[in-house]
Scaffold this active site. Structure first.
Site, PDB file in Angstrom:
ATOM      1  N   HIS A  54      10.365   6.917  13.071  1.00 17.50           N
ATOM      2  CA  HIS A  54      11.417   7.177  12.082  1.00 17.50           C
ATOM      3  C   HIS A  54      12.373   8.254  12.590  1.00 17.50           C
ATOM      4  CE1 HIS A  54       7.999   5.442   9.968  1.00 17.50           C
ATOM      5  NE2 HIS A  54       8.851   5.004   9.060  1.00 17.50           N
ATOM      6  N   HIS A  94       6.895  10.525   7.199  1.00 18.43           N
ATOM      7  CA  HIS A  94       7.389   9.559   8.197  1.00 18.43           C
ATOM      8  C   HIS A  94       8.318  10.255   9.192  1.00 18.43           C
ATOM      9  CE1 HIS A  94      10.239   9.485   4.813  1.00 18.43           C
ATOM     10  NE2 HIS A  94      11.183   9.229   5.701  1.00 18.43           N
ATOM     11  N   PRO A 144       1.694   9.208   2.715  1.00 17.61           N
ATOM     12  CA  PRO A 144       1.796   8.611   1.382  1.00 17.61           C
ATOM     13  C   PRO A 144       2.780   9.463   0.576  1.00 17.61           C
ATOM     14  CG  PRO A 144      -0.504   8.934   2.031  1.00 17.61           C
ATOM     15  CD  PRO A 144       0.339   9.719   2.995  1.00 17.61           C
ATOM     16  N   GLY A 182      11.999   9.336  -1.442  1.00 23.95           N
ATOM     17  CA  GLY A 182      10.745   8.631  -1.706  1.00 23.95           C
ATOM     18  C   GLY A 182       9.728   9.551  -2.362  1.00 23.95           C
ATOM     19  N   ASN A 211      19.665  12.274   0.998  1.00 22.24           N
ATOM     20  CA  ASN A 211      20.527  11.444   1.848  1.00 22.24           C
ATOM     21  C   ASN A 211      20.902  10.104   1.224  1.00 22.24           C
ATOM     22  OD1 ASN A 211      18.288   9.802   2.222  1.00 22.24           O
ATOM     23  ND2 ASN A 211      17.789  10.625   4.241  1.00 22.24           N
ATOM     24  N   ILE A 213      19.457   7.473   0.911  1.00 24.01           N
ATOM     25  CA  ILE A 213      19.048   6.268   1.638  1.00 24.01           C
ATOM     26  C   ILE A 213      17.523   6.176   1.639  1.00 24.01           C
ATOM     27  CG2 ILE A 213      18.901   5.209   3.967  1.00 24.01           C
ATOM     28  CD1 ILE A 213      21.680   4.884   2.833  1.00 24.01           C
ATOM     29  N   HIS A 285      16.537   4.569   9.344  1.00 28.23           N
ATOM     30  CA  HIS A 285      15.317   5.115   8.733  1.00 28.23           C
ATOM     31  C   HIS A 285      14.069   4.974   9.603  1.00 28.23           C
ATOM     32  CE1 HIS A 285      12.129   5.773   5.727  1.00 28.23           C
ATOM     33  NE2 HIS A 285      11.559   4.737   6.319  1.00 28.23           N
ATOM     34  N   ARG A 380     -23.482  15.887 -17.880  1.00 32.69           N
ATOM     35  CA  ARG A 380     -22.253  16.713 -17.941  1.00 32.69           C
ATOM     36  C   ARG A 380     -22.589  18.108 -18.479  1.00 32.69           C
ATOM     37  NH1 ARG A 380     -18.866  15.298 -23.391  1.00 32.69           N
ATOM     38  NH2 ARG A 380     -20.613  14.543 -24.625  1.00 32.69           N
ATOM     39  N   GLU A 434      -3.911  13.379 -13.749  1.00 33.69           N
ATOM     40  CA  GLU A 434      -5.037  13.250 -12.814  1.00 33.69           C
ATOM     41  C   GLU A 434      -4.576  13.199 -11.355  1.00 33.69           C
ATOM     42  OE1 GLU A 434      -4.466  11.233 -15.381  1.00 33.69           O
ATOM     43  OE2 GLU A 434      -6.096  11.607 -16.801  1.00 33.69           O
ATOM     44  N   PHE A 460     -10.916   7.253 -14.858  1.00 32.86           N
ATOM     45  CA  PHE A 460      -9.575   7.667 -14.432  1.00 32.86           C
ATOM     46  C   PHE A 460      -9.553   8.191 -12.989  1.00 32.86           C
ATOM     47  CE2 PHE A 460      -9.330   8.482 -19.179  1.00 32.86           C
ATOM     48  CZ  PHE A 460      -8.859   7.205 -19.438  1.00 32.86           C
ATOM     49  N   ASP A 492     -15.954   4.291 -27.099  1.00 27.68           N
ATOM     50  CA  ASP A 492     -14.569   4.270 -26.612  1.00 27.68           C
ATOM     51  C   ASP A 492     -14.217   2.939 -25.942  1.00 27.68           C
ATOM     52  OD1 ASP A 492     -13.365   6.519 -27.557  1.00 27.68           O
ATOM     53  OD2 ASP A 492     -13.815   7.764 -25.807  1.00 27.68           O
ATOM     54  N   HIS A 496     -12.407   2.668 -21.250  1.00 28.06           N
ATOM     55  CA  HIS A 496     -12.923   3.966 -20.802  1.00 28.06           C
ATOM     56  C   HIS A 496     -14.232   3.855 -20.019  1.00 28.06           C
ATOM     57  CE1 HIS A 496      -9.766   5.486 -23.215  1.00 28.06           C
ATOM     58  NE2 HIS A 496     -10.191   6.735 -23.219  1.00 28.06           N
TER      59      HIS A 496
HETATM   60  C1  LIG Z   1       3.335   5.951  -1.448  1.00 28.15           C
HETATM   61  C2  LIG Z   1       4.175   5.358  -0.376  1.00 28.15           C
HETATM   62  N1  LIG Z   1       4.838   4.215  -0.624  1.00 28.15           N
HETATM   63  C3  LIG Z   1       5.583   3.638   0.337  1.00 28.15           C
HETATM   64  C4  LIG Z   1       5.670   4.192   1.575  1.00 28.15           C
HETATM   65  C5  LIG Z   1       6.468   3.516   2.674  1.00 28.15           C
HETATM   66  N2  LIG Z   1       7.693   4.262   2.943  1.00 28.15           N
HETATM   67  C6  LIG Z   1       7.768   5.139   3.936  1.00 28.15           C
HETATM   68  S1  LIG Z   1       9.251   5.932   4.010  1.00 28.15           S
HETATM   69  C7  LIG Z   1       9.826   5.070   2.681  1.00 28.15           C
HETATM   70  C8  LIG Z   1      11.210   5.308   2.175  1.00 28.15           C
HETATM   71  C9  LIG Z   1      11.412   6.727   1.886  1.00 28.15           C
HETATM   72  O1  LIG Z   1      12.739   6.994   1.638  1.00 28.15           O
HETATM   73  P1  LIG Z   1      13.268   8.465   1.813  1.00 28.15           P
HETATM   74  O2  LIG Z   1      12.303   9.419   1.262  1.00 28.15           O
HETATM   75  O3  LIG Z   1      14.639   8.498   1.274  1.00 28.15           O
HETATM   76  O4  LIG Z   1      13.254   8.674   3.364  1.00 28.15           O
HETATM   77  P2  LIG Z   1      14.468   8.534   4.366  1.00 28.15           P
HETATM   78  O5  LIG Z   1      14.950   7.110   4.280  1.00 28.15           O
HETATM   79  O6  LIG Z   1      15.488   9.495   3.929  1.00 28.15           O
HETATM   80  O7  LIG Z   1      13.869   8.833   5.694  1.00 28.15           O
HETATM   81  C10 LIG Z   1       8.862   4.198   2.200  1.00 28.15           C
HETATM   82  C11 LIG Z   1       9.044   3.280   1.061  1.00 28.15           C
HETATM   83  C12 LIG Z   1       4.966   5.392   1.802  1.00 28.15           C
HETATM   84  N3  LIG Z   1       4.969   6.001   2.973  1.00 28.15           N
HETATM   85  N4  LIG Z   1       4.262   5.960   0.795  1.00 28.15           N
END
Ligand SMILES: Cc1ncc(C[n+]2csc(CCOP(=O)(O)OP(=O)(O)O)c2C)c(N)n1
Length: 689
Positions: A54, A94, A144, A182, A211, A213, A285, A380, A434, A460, A492, A496
């Site tokens: 990336h 990334h 993530p 993201g 950005n 994007i 990206h 518990r 959570e 949960f 419940d 649950h």
């Molecule tokens: C929970 C999760 N869902 C999906 C992805 C896959 N993913 C990686 S980067 C991205 C887009 C992120 O966009 P942004 O934060 O704007 O990053 P930029 O394009 O500016 O580098 C996605 C969907 C991930 N890494 N984690």
């Protein structure tokens, strides 16, 4: 917004001229852009070499990150674990090359340039996404989206908690985050950021890579949130700046230092800044730019150097920035040397991973009393009793609950709540969050000096799972008390009542899933969860009362091996009952039924599969007794039990979702009874003949 629609490629001077005069490291600085371009070049080249990765995010945030690392972040590459360092979390994992480039340029021993050349290759610490433990300077695993910022909330809280205990002299740092669209779209960011706003974690500063994007294209495809307003509504201060204007970024960061609330700085940037055709588009990206685009970017950025070559003068300037923190580190050492010995002892004691020697005998004493008194007790409640002992002896535990304090029994006597501007307590009301809670717990643990435990209902755990998985991946000691662990919770109903959750949690590598059968095992499981400093744990506990099944006391922690023979066969064992938690009692009753018929059977309690699976084959065989008919009893889905039951064993448990009714009726309704278990054993023995 001060964003300029046409990106400036010129060589804007570095901010803080006046400070530069007093700072020899800064005095020789070349301009920001040239320094930042070193990050851009390394990112482009590494992604190009790997043919994947990336480049866009590191190229877009290079300027802002240069300002942060050169002027604000308190760090010392020669001692990456210095406890009072600022924490830096690259939530947009990334963009890992941004972090790897910064660590290399500022002079950390690792990564080397060779490591960076081998970005994303087996054995290189420069993994696709930053992984905790691969490189000092990577404070948490990110990738993530949303997890980084949520984990950082825990780090920022950890800092305040330790500050309240040990004072400014020892603990006085900030947590910086770079987060992208993201990260902020992910729900976990909402949970964590609202908690941070509520708790007024003003040492938390998020640089938002604004950005516009993401992967699919402009963020306007899916989002029209006013992010600043959103964060302001949660009790944050926000600023906006042009992320390519070093002065503007520095001003925003300077203003953030005096905030009384957590801070979001929306830094408007151009993804892939410098790439001639891809800048500002989603094409920047997540893929290698390609030879033409890279050479075009080199031209645009005035970066004529060959791949992976950083000119000496630029590297020297970066290294000077890296040594900038040594003065702060020295000042900290001086302050530390004046701290009273007692305080210093408990500070370093908190940073150590092992439990105090007093814990084991205190828990053994507890077990002895339980074995004698034989109470009928929900696990518990037993857990609360154990925690009374643990919390008295282990000051670094920080408890909590996701709004189920009275149900999870995680708050012990005298445990004050942590509140905005008052971090001296030991209990976090995480609210109904959570996912955010589990991520923040990771941050508390990663910060150091804290063992976080917290609670919710086992059902949960799904809401917390992504952060639990990361804890397991990182090897972080976060302890999750998960009560109401089966249909035994009763009325419940099926929403649950966990059914598949034990199996789902057992599927996560490196996670310890405990399900104690009574108060004795509860004490043992707590002892084990605390002892495993490099693994997270789940402790699944009942709502309903259980008989004490461990009536013969031993100081030895029998749960240590994950499974053990609780009741021997009277004679040559024909049957082995395997059970966990509340169903151990049922197994014992089934054993009695068979005994009346002259069929000798034994009961194995299995409080922790993972620990059992790690035992020698000899031990496992001795417990599983291959020659006997096997019946497993667990009020949950059978998934996973095959490994102990083999082809012929029988499972007594759940086949679908539960129902709403009193627990006793449900056990009967779903056939999880001693009679059913005994009958399963009889039929197995018959079919053998
Ligand atoms: C929970 C999760 N869902 C999906 C992805 C896959 N993913 C990686 S980067 C991205 C887009 C992120 O966009 P942004 O934060 O704007 O990053 P930029 O394009 O500016 O580098 C996605 C969907 C991930 N890494 N984690």
């Amino acid at each position: 917004m001060t964003h300029k629609s046409a990106p400036r490629y010129g060589l804007g001077r570095f901010p803080g001229h006046e400070r530069r005069m007093n700072n020899p490291a800064a005095h020789n600085l070349a301009d920001t852009r040239r320094l930042a371009n070193a990050i851009r070049a390394l990112a482009m080249d590494a992604v190009e070499a790997a043919k994947c990765g990336h480049p866009g995010m590191p190229m877009g945030m290079a300027d802002a990150a240069t300002v942060l690392f050169s002027k604000f972040l308190k760090f010392d590459p020669t001692d990456p674990h210095w406890p009072d360092r600022d924490r830096f979390v690259l939530s947009a994992g990334h963009g890992s090359m941004l972090l790897y480039a910064l660590l290399y340029l500022t002079g950390y021993a690792k990564p080397t340039l060779d490591d960076i050349r081998r970005f994303r290759q087996l054995g290189s610490p420069c993994a696709g996404h930053p992984e905790y433990g691969h490189l000092p300077g990577v404070e948490t695993t990110t990738g993530p989206l949303g997890q980084g910022i949520a984990t950082a909330v825990g780090m920022a809280l950890g800092e305040r908690i330790l500050n309240a205990r040990f004072g400014d002299a020892l603990v006085d740092h900030r947590t910086y985050v770079i987060a992208g669209d993201g990260d902020l779209m992910e729900g976990v960011s909402q949970e964590a950021a609202s908690l941070a706003g509520h708790l007024k974690l003003n040492r938390l500063i998020v640089l938002f890579d604004d950005n516009h994007i993401s992967i699919d294209g402009p963020t306007s495809l899916a989002d029209s949130t006013d992010t600043r307003k959103r964060f302001e509504a949660m009790g944050w201060n926000t600023f906006a700046c042009d992320g390519h204007d070093a002065d503007a970024v520095a001003k925003a960061l300077a203003a953030a230092q005096t905030s009384d609330k957590p801070v979001l700085i929306a830094a408007r940037t151009t993804i892939g800044f410098g790439a001639p055709t891809r800048a500002g588009t989603s094409k920047a990206h997540g893929e290698a730019l390609g030879a033409d685009e890279v050479s075009g970017a080199r031209e645009k950025l005035h970066w004529p150097h060959t791949p992976f070559v950083i000119p000496d003068d630029i590297l020297a300037d970066w290294r000077a920035m890296g040594s900038r923190g040594q003065a702060a580190h020295d000042a900290w050492r001086e302050r530390r040397n004046k701290v009273p010995a007692e305080t210093l002892k408990s500070f370093y004691g908190a940073l150590e991973t092992q439990m105090p020697a007093s814990l084991a005998p205190a828990l053994a004493e507890f077990k002895k009393k339980v074995s004698t008194d034989k109470p009928s007790l929900a696990t518990r409640k037993a857990s609360e009793n154990v925690l009374e002992i643990v919390n008295a002896l282990v000051p670094k535990t920080i408890g909590g609950s996701a709004d189920l304090t009275g149900s999870n029994n995680t708050r012990t006597k005298g445990m004050a709540a942590i509140a905005p501007d008052d971090y001296a307590g030991r209990f976090v009301h995480y609210g109904i969050r959570e996912h955010g809670m589990a991520a923040a717990m990771n941050g508390l643990a990663l910060h150091g000096g804290i063992v976080p435990y917290s609670g919710t209902f086992l059902v949960f755990s799904d809401y917390a799972r992504p952060a639990i998985r990361l804890a397991a991946l990182m090897g972080v000691r976060a302890i999750h008390v998960m009560t109401h662990d089966s249909i035994g919770l009763g009325e419940d109903g099926p929403t649950h009542q966990p059914v598949e959750h034990l199996a789902a949690l057992r599927a996560i590598p490196n996670l310890l899933v405990f399900r104690p059968a009574d108060a004795v095992e509860t004490a043992e499981c707590w002892e084990l969860a605390l002892a495993h400093a490099d693994r997270p744990s789940i402790i699944a506990l009942t709502r309903q009362n259980l008989a004490t099944v461990r009536t013969a006391h031993t100081d030895e922690n029998l749960s240590r091996r994950g499974a053990y023979e609780l009741a021997r066969a009277e004679g040559d064992a024909k049957v082995t009952f395997l059970a966990t938690g509340s169903e151990v009692e049922i197994a014992l009753a089934a054993r009695s039924l068979l005994a009346q018929e002259g069929i000798p059977s034994r009961v194995v309690s299995m409080p922790c599969w993972e620990l059992f699976d790690a035992q020698s084959e000899t031990y496992r065989e001795s417990i599983l007794a291959p020659g006997t008919a096997k019946v497993a009893i667990e009020a949950a889905a059978s998934f996973g039990w095959e490994r102990y039951l083999g082809e012929h064993g029988r499972f007594i448990g759940m086949k679908g979702f539960g129902a709403s009714a009193p627990a006793k009726d449900l056990y009967k309704h779903f056939g999880i009874t001693a009679e059913a278990a005994a009958e399963a054993a009889r039929s197995l023995l018959k079919s053998k003949r």
